[in-house]
Design a protein around this motif. Structure first.
Motif, PDB file in Angstrom:
ATOM      1  N   ASP A  50       1.123  -0.213   1.634  1.00  0.00           N
ATOM      2  CA  ASP A  50       1.985   0.948   1.560  1.00  0.00           C
ATOM      3  C   ASP A  50       2.255   1.192   0.158  1.00  0.00           C
ATOM      4  O   ASP A  50       2.366   2.402  -0.243  1.00  0.00           O
ATOM      5  N   ARG A 109      -0.850   2.721  -1.815  1.00  0.00           N
ATOM      6  CA  ARG A 109      -0.887   3.848  -1.449  1.00  0.00           C
ATOM      7  C   ARG A 109      -0.179   4.864  -2.007  1.00  0.00           C
ATOM      8  O   ARG A 109      -0.476   5.873  -2.349  1.00  0.00           O
ATOM      9  N   PHE A 110       1.104   4.632  -2.093  1.00  0.00           N
ATOM     10  CA  PHE A 110       2.067   5.588  -2.715  1.00  0.00           C
ATOM     11  C   PHE A 110       1.674   5.555  -4.259  1.00  0.00           C
ATOM     12  O   PHE A 110       2.147   6.905  -4.809  1.00  0.00           O
ATOM     13  N   PHE A 163      -0.978   7.862  -4.765  1.00  0.00           N
ATOM     14  CA  PHE A 163      -0.483   9.063  -4.441  1.00  0.00           C
ATOM     15  C   PHE A 163       0.071   9.919  -5.574  1.00  0.00           C
ATOM     16  O   PHE A 163      -0.136  11.235  -6.059  1.00  0.00           O
ATOM     17  N   LEU A 164       1.014   8.955  -6.280  1.00  0.00           N
ATOM     18  CA  LEU A 164       1.513   9.604  -7.381  1.00  0.00           C
ATOM     19  C   LEU A 164       0.645   9.795  -8.569  1.00  0.00           C
ATOM     20  O   LEU A 164       0.925  10.753  -9.399  1.00  0.00           O
ATOM     21  N   HIS A 197      -3.165  13.047  -1.264  1.00  0.00           N
ATOM     22  CA  HIS A 197      -3.460  11.789  -0.124  1.00  0.00           C
ATOM     23  C   HIS A 197      -4.928  11.750  -0.121  1.00  0.00           C
ATOM     24  O   HIS A 197      -5.172  10.238   0.000  1.00  0.00           O
ATOM     25  N   VAL A 217       4.024   6.979 -14.409  1.00  0.00           N
ATOM     26  CA  VAL A 217       4.336   6.397 -13.111  1.00  0.00           C
ATOM     27  C   VAL A 217       4.611   5.110 -12.984  1.00  0.00           C
ATOM     28  O   VAL A 217       5.413   4.608 -12.394  1.00  0.00           O
ATOM     29  N   GLU A 228      -6.396   7.937  -1.158  1.00  0.00           N
ATOM     30  CA  GLU A 228      -6.876   7.013  -0.160  1.00  0.00           C
ATOM     31  C   GLU A 228      -8.248   6.569  -0.706  1.00  0.00           C
ATOM     32  O   GLU A 228      -8.410   5.276  -0.507  1.00  0.00           O
ATOM     33  N   VAL A 260      -7.286   3.748  -3.429  1.00  0.00           N
ATOM     34  CA  VAL A 260      -6.793   2.529  -2.639  1.00  0.00           C
ATOM     35  C   VAL A 260      -7.932   1.771  -2.047  1.00  0.00           C
ATOM     36  O   VAL A 260      -7.984   0.628  -2.133  1.00  0.00           O
TER      37      VAL A 260
END
Lengths: 147, 171
Positions: free
Chosen positions: B16, B19-20, B23-24, B29, B118, B33, B36
């Protein structure tokens, strides 16, 4: 500050979780397939490389003799044990001094057309012209007197 | 414990978060995906050769960031065309209006500067840790941070800073 705004934006985005679309088993399955494919490629590449090297070595060691080479077979090369020959270098001066042409004094004169009045120091036999009749030839061959 | 079981444990723990992060970095998304999944595949293949298992989180984060940067470099050779228009924007509903402006402005920042922002402001990494994750020097991280924030300010415009000051005063 913009940095704080960024952090709050990121935190706000993280609130809603997104459902997963793949699990660990999918990764394991794909990873196993990738490993199997890599192993197949490695074995194939190694076999091909070995075959190519073997062919190249075989060609390199089995070269046929040159058909255009007609030189006769000679004794085995013993240049490694035999002493080296002295090399003679002939300069132009040496060439003239050791020329096979004999000196003029030793050259037999065979002039028959006219007797040479000048005496030479040679003692070689000359073919003086003989006169027919009562010709008297002195001991010295190059002087011929006719009475 | 076999490597497959160990990998499943790591996946459940870190998926998780990764994945976030993706995403950033990516901004959507769908691309996240893919990134990741590629990152976890690389981790699975490299896992048996790992000498030490202490810094797995940092190692996974590094793989994700570098996979994202590699994907962005490869975009020009791809057949797929990336557009700014998203078919669905599920994340927009969760953001307030000003944060949505910031989020959209972040999409215009170049990939490496975005990755630096990030890592610095979401993962709270220091300059040295960010440099290690990105595989660059400390000076590059500093300059990328400065340039990324400058690009973000230019994108937001002078009105945003005045608005942000008003919002801050009101709060």
């Amino acid at each position: 500050m913009l940095e704080d705004e960024l952090k709050k934006t990121f935190e706000q985005l993280n609130i809603q979780p997104v459902p997963r679309t793949f699990g660990p088993l999918d990764i394991v399955y794909r990873g196993t397939a990738v490993r199997r494919r890599r192993r197949t490629y490695a074995v194939a590449a190694a076999g091909t490389g070995t075959a190519v090297v073997a062919v190249v070595v075989a060609f390199a060691l089995n070269q046929p003799p040159d058909p255009t080479d007609n030189s006769p077979a000679g004794p085995p090369d013993t240049s490694t044990s035999a002493p080296a020959r002295p090399t003679t270098t002939t300069t132009p001066e040496d060439a003239t001094s050791s020329s096979p042409v004999p000196p003029a004094s030793t050259t037999p004169t065979t002039d028959t057309s006219s007797p040479d009045p000048t005496p030479t120091s040679t003692t070689t036999v000359t073919t003086a012209p003989r006169t027919t009749g009562t010709a008297h030839t002195t001991a010295r061959p190059w002087i011929t007197t006719t009475r | 414990m076999s490597w497959d079981a160990e990998f499943t444990h790591y996946f459940d723990r870190c998926a998780d978060s990764m994945r976030f992060t993706a995403f950033l970095l990516c901004g959507n998304h769908h691309e996240a995906e893919d990134v990741v999944q590629s990152a976890f595949l690389k981790f699975y293949l490299a896992g048996p050769r790992l000498a030490q298992r202490e810094g797995v989180d940092a190692y996974l984060r590094q793989i994700v960031v570098r996979t994202f940067l590699a994907e962005r470099r490869r975009v020009r050779w791809k057949r797929e065309k990336l557009t700014d228009e998203m078919p669905d924007v599920p994340e927009a509903g969760s953001l307030s209006e000003d944060r949505l402006v910031v989020w959209q402005a972040l999409g215009a920042v170049p990939a490496k500067q975005r990755a630096t922002l990030v890592l610095r402001f979401w993962h709270d990494l220091g300059v040295e840790e960010t440099a290690a994750a990105l595989g660059c020097s400390v000076g590059t991280v500093k300059s990328n941070t400065s340039r990324g924030l400058k690009a973000l300010r230019q994108r937001l415009g002078p009105e945003f800073s005045a608005l942000w000051q008003e919002v801050s005063r009101g709060a």
